[in-house]
Motif scaffolding. Structure first.
Motif, PDB file in Angstrom:
ATOM      1  N   ASN A 168      27.907  86.989   3.712  1.00  0.00           N
ATOM      2  CA  ASN A 168      29.069  86.988   2.820  1.00  0.00           C
ATOM      3  C   ASN A 168      29.505  85.570   2.477  1.00  0.00           C
ATOM      4  OD1 ASN A 168      30.393  89.846   2.281  1.00  0.00           O
ATOM      5  ND2 ASN A 168      29.528  89.908   4.355  1.00  0.00           N
ATOM      6  N   ALA A 169      29.390  84.667   3.435  1.00  0.00           N
ATOM      7  CA  ALA A 169      29.732  83.259   3.160  1.00  0.00           C
ATOM      8  C   ALA A 169      28.787  82.677   2.110  1.00  0.00           C
ATOM      9  CB  ALA A 169      29.664  82.456   4.451  1.00  0.00           C
ATOM     10  N   LYS A 170      27.498  82.962   2.225  1.00  0.00           N
ATOM     11  CA  LYS A 170      26.529  82.458   1.247  1.00  0.00           C
ATOM     12  C   LYS A 170      26.855  82.988  -0.152  1.00  0.00           C
ATOM     13  CE  LYS A 170      22.739  83.599   3.638  1.00  0.00           C
ATOM     14  NZ  LYS A 170      21.300  83.725   3.970  1.00  0.00           N
ATOM     15  N   LEU A 222      35.728  78.506  -4.370  1.00  0.00           N
ATOM     16  CA  LEU A 222      36.614  78.357  -3.218  1.00  0.00           C
ATOM     17  C   LEU A 222      36.125  77.209  -2.346  1.00  0.00           C
ATOM     18  CD1 LEU A 222      36.918  82.131  -2.249  1.00  0.00           C
ATOM     19  CD2 LEU A 222      38.774  80.703  -3.143  1.00  0.00           C
ATOM     20  N   ASN A 223      37.095  76.512  -1.710  1.00  0.00           N
ATOM     21  CA  ASN A 223      36.657  75.430  -0.815  1.00  0.00           C
ATOM     22  C   ASN A 223      36.072  76.020   0.465  1.00  0.00           C
ATOM     23  OD1 ASN A 223      38.683  75.581   1.376  1.00  0.00           O
ATOM     24  ND2 ASN A 223      40.144  74.918  -0.202  1.00  0.00           N
ATOM     25  N   ILE A 224      35.298  75.205   1.150  1.00  0.00           N
ATOM     26  CA  ILE A 224      34.531  75.681   2.302  1.00  0.00           C
ATOM     27  C   ILE A 224      35.434  76.192   3.420  1.00  0.00           C
ATOM     28  CG2 ILE A 224      32.997  74.905   4.163  1.00  0.00           C
ATOM     29  CD1 ILE A 224      31.619  73.136   2.027  1.00  0.00           C
ATOM     30  N   LYS A 271      25.458  75.931   9.684  1.00  0.00           N
ATOM     31  CA  LYS A 271      24.288  75.054   9.761  1.00  0.00           C
ATOM     32  C   LYS A 271      23.294  75.554  10.801  1.00  0.00           C
ATOM     33  CE  LYS A 271      22.884  70.221   9.926  1.00  0.00           C
ATOM     34  NZ  LYS A 271      23.328  68.812   9.972  1.00  0.00           N
ATOM     35  N   GLU A 272      23.807  76.063  11.935  1.00  0.00           N
ATOM     36  CA  GLU A 272      22.916  76.611  12.964  1.00  0.00           C
ATOM     37  C   GLU A 272      22.188  77.850  12.457  1.00  0.00           C
ATOM     38  OE1 GLU A 272      25.307  77.331  16.375  1.00  0.00           O
ATOM     39  OE2 GLU A 272      25.415  75.214  16.977  1.00  0.00           O
ATOM     40  N   SER A 282      24.112  72.555   5.907  1.00  0.00           N
ATOM     41  CA  SER A 282      25.561  72.730   5.885  1.00  0.00           C
ATOM     42  C   SER A 282      25.974  73.588   4.703  1.00  0.00           C
ATOM     43  CB  SER A 282      26.255  71.372   5.796  1.00  0.00           C
ATOM     44  OG  SER A 282      26.020  70.789   4.527  1.00  0.00           O
ATOM     45  N   PRO A 283      27.210  74.151   4.703  1.00  0.00           N
ATOM     46  CA  PRO A 283      27.673  74.942   3.555  1.00  0.00           C
ATOM     47  C   PRO A 283      27.681  74.135   2.249  1.00  0.00           C
ATOM     48  CG  PRO A 283      29.095  75.293   5.446  1.00  0.00           C
ATOM     49  CD  PRO A 283      28.165  74.189   5.813  1.00  0.00           C
ATOM     50  N   SER A 284      28.095  72.873   2.318  1.00  0.00           N
ATOM     51  CA  SER A 284      28.142  72.056   1.097  1.00  0.00           C
ATOM     52  C   SER A 284      26.729  71.809   0.554  1.00  0.00           C
ATOM     53  CB  SER A 284      28.857  70.731   1.370  1.00  0.00           C
ATOM     54  OG  SER A 284      28.224  70.032   2.429  1.00  0.00           O
TER      55      SER A 284
END
Length: 286
Positions: free
Chosen positions: A235-237, A245-247, A267-268, A273-275
């Motif tokens: 869902n985050a991806k 939306l900001n991270i 990241k794991e 990383s999300p950015s």
């Protein structure tokens, strides 16, 4: 204490015997009576085989895998191999118990087909057929006539089937079917943004946390924690790609308490990383 018991030729007391090349065999079986006797049975590393206890009279105080249990008159419990257990017989109560130890590569399948879950207590009422089957197994193990191993296996299947037919769950529904676990999976997919504990999820199935984790992993392929993490990450991806939306906000929306923890977990899980993930996808679209 008065004990009437029998043992197969392969059995190795006090830890029992594990067979990987036979489908389903009985190692030992007995009927113990305790008259004004205080007695502790302690196996901190468990047995190598399965251990079924049926309390005919009295009440047992047990610690199984560091979880306390009370096993009352008319109740049955099955303990998995290699599970630590302590069983206390008080001198203030007369006890009579039947027990049987068994092993084989087919045990798991047989128990599953009969809806018998280890480390769960079942009430089987006063069922004479169960007593008779225990006694038949004991006599076969004592006499050791030709093909007694096969006969004992047949009696044990009949015994377990009788328990399955007679049983009443002592603490609600103690059998978690695949459909119930699928409901938990659906629940996590719908409420991944909330905080969940293993105890909460296990209670929804009326299972101990230990057994819930095992059953959940068998059905889903993941532990409950990893399954929930995968939902949150997918869902985050999706949000990183489809929204601006900001991270930190995305992390909060998928169930993380702070942006730092979310970024580290992402990241794991993903490897970047999300950015970085957002930038790569945006560059690809451009």
């Amino acid at each position: 204490m008065v004990s009437n018991s029998g043992y197969s030729e392969n059995n190795q007391e006090p830890l029992g015997y594990k067979s990987d090349d036979q489908f389903f065999i009985v190692n030992s079986c007995g009927n113990d009576k305790f008259y004004n006797t205080s007695f502790w049975q302690r196996r901190f590393s468990g047995r190598k085989d399965y251990y079924l206890i049926y309390v005919k009279k009295g009440v047992l105080s047990c610690n199984i895998n560091r979880t306390p249990y009370k096993i009352n008159k008319g109740e049955v419990i099955i303990i998995d191999p290699d599970i630590s257990h302590e069983i206390y017989y008080s001198d203030k109560v007369y006890h009579e118990v039947f027990w049987v130890n068994f092993t084989g590569y087919g045990v798991t399948d047989v128990l599953q087909q009969l809806n018998l879950i280890c480390e769960k207590i079942y009430y089987v009422e006063d069922c004479p057929v169960i007593d008779n089957l225990f006694m038949k197994i004991i006599k076969e193990l004592q006499i050791k006539s030709k093909s007694y191993i096969i006969i004992c296996s047949g009696y044990l299947v009949e015994l377990l089937t009788s328990i399955s037919r007679c049983k009443k769950n002592c603490h609600g529904n103690t059998h978690a079917s695949e459909s119930e676990l699928h409901k938990i999976m659906n629940y996590l997919n719908e409420s991944y943004h909330h905080q969940h504990t293993i105890e909460e999820l296990a209670n929804k199935c009326n299972l101990s946390p230990y057994y819930f984790i095992r059953k959940f992993k068998k059905v889903s392929g993941y532990s409950p924690q990893k399954y929930l993490l995968r939902i949150r990450m997918e869902n985050a991806k999706k949000m990183l790609v489809e929204s601006n939306l900001n991270i930190g906000d995305i992390g909060t929306m998928v169930g993380f308490k702070n942006a730092l923890y979310f970024s580290k977990a992402f990241k794991e899980f993903v490897g970047i990383s999300p950015s970085q993930f957002r930038k790569i996808l945006q560059d690809t679209e451009d």
